[in-house]
Design an enzyme around this catalytic site. Structure first.
Site, PDB file in Angstrom:
ATOM      1  N   HIS A 150       0.854  -1.200   0.000  1.00  0.00           N
ATOM      2  CA  HIS A 150       0.000   0.000   0.000  1.00  0.00           C
ATOM      3  C   HIS A 150       0.891   1.252   0.000  1.00  0.00           C
ATOM      4  O   HIS A 150       0.900   2.044   0.947  1.00  0.00           O
ATOM      5  CB  HIS A 150      -0.883  -0.032   1.245  1.00  0.00           C
ATOM      6  N   GLU A 168      -0.238   1.089  -5.783  1.00  0.00           N
ATOM      7  CA  GLU A 168       0.049  -0.114  -5.003  1.00  0.00           C
ATOM      8  C   GLU A 168       0.157  -1.347  -5.880  1.00  0.00           C
ATOM      9  O   GLU A 168      -0.796  -1.708  -6.574  1.00  0.00           O
ATOM     10  CB  GLU A 168      -1.071  -0.322  -3.972  1.00  0.00           C
TER      11      GLU A 168
END
Length: 314
Positions: free
Chosen positions: A167, A271
């Site tokens: 992330h 991501e």
């Protein structure tokens, strides 16, 4: 201040949490917290911060750290009964005291291996035994490399299935001056519209409002161009077919207690992920997913990604 020939330093960070500082020559550095197995800092040779970390990030167990590179495992999102993005980013990882050499880059000296395994508490909410090994490394050129290996260690013969994402929060000068190349014309699932499937129409991604998209079957190379800083991030990935792009914009930013009201202007999450088609491991099987990030002058990229920098090894 440690001298520059100390490549790996174990020390205390915010709220006395354990962290590891990785250093390479010329002043390049990265910081990794054992809580969450999370990279929270990556600086270039000019000591410029390349990752976004919220000024309101909470460094307290049971709360994910807002920024850096949280690890989403064993799920991305909150589709199942598990907590949002799984539990890996909210757990304390351990350091492997005797890691194998860094095969991903033969000359890398600044690296650390972290390990997360199941606990009795986790078995109640996700009844599977696993070993997650995460290697964080800096190349001598200053690239940030993350390699995840997840093994099914169940003794009852059961397979398990998971989704995953790095992330990554990139630090940008102004979100309205950023564009992303490599995802144009691809299909994506729009999290703002119940994961309905669409096809990207633009030549490159630019940002004027909230975005939360999962791009599918993406290339191994994605570029994030920051016009104001004349900087390009090159993200290279392996074993991670999807790419999530997220910015909360103003309304959601104001609704998050651990995020500044105006900070959405200075970050973008791109991501490397595996979301659409979950990974299934039989007992004894191992999955591997990697990402490498470089920060280079934008003129270096000029519409394409240098093929000399996209080779994975190890």
């Amino acid at each position: 201040m440690a001298s520059e020939n100390v490549y790996v330093e174990h020390c205390k960070g915010i709220n006395d949490l354990d962290k590891v500082i990785l250093r390479e020559n010329r002043g390049v550095s990265a910081e990794v917290y054992l809580y969450g197995g999370q990279v929270t800092s990556w600086k270039n040779e000019r000591r410029e911060q390349l990752l976004f970390l919220s000024s309101k990030a909470i460094f307290q167990p049971l709360k994910a750290i807002r920024g850096g590179i949280p690890i989403c495992f064993p799920q991305f999102g909150n589709i199942d009964s598990l907590e949002q993005h799984g539990f890996a980013r909210n757990r304390l990882w351990s350091v492997d005291p005797d890691p194998p050499p860094c095969s991903s880059h033969a000359s890398a000296r600044a690296f650390v291996d972290l390990i997360l395994t199941h606990s009795e508490e986790e078995l109640k909410i996700w009844p599977h035994r696993f070993e997650f090994r995460l290697r964080v490394a800096l190349s001598p050129a200053g690239d940030l490399m993350l390699t995840s290996r997840i093994r099914n260690t169940n003794t009852d013969g059961k397979s398990f299935t998971f989704t995953f994402a790095y992330h990554t929060y990139f630090s940008v000068s102004d979100i309205s001056e950023v564009r992303v190349e490599g995802l144009e014309t691809l299909d994506y699932l729009d999290n703002l519209q119940n994961r309905e499937r669409f096809t990207e129409q633009g030549d490159a991604l630019t940002f004027e409002s909230e975005v939360d998209k999962i791009y599918l079957s993406t290339p191994t190379k994605i570029a994030i161009l920051d016009h104001e800083r004349k900087r390009t991030f090159e993200l290279r990935k392996d074993g991670l077919p999807d790419a999530v792009v997220w910015n909360p914009w103003d309304k959601k930013a104001k609704a998050m207690a651990d995020f500044g009201d105006e900070e959405y202007k200075h970050m973008l999450c791109v991501e490397a992920a595996c979301v659409e088609k979950p990974i299934t491991l039989k007992p004894g099987e191992e999955w591997k997913g990697r990402q490498e990030i470089s920060a280079v002058p934008s003129s270096y990229c000029s519409g394409h990604i240098d093929p000399r920098r996209v080779t994975f090894t190890g």
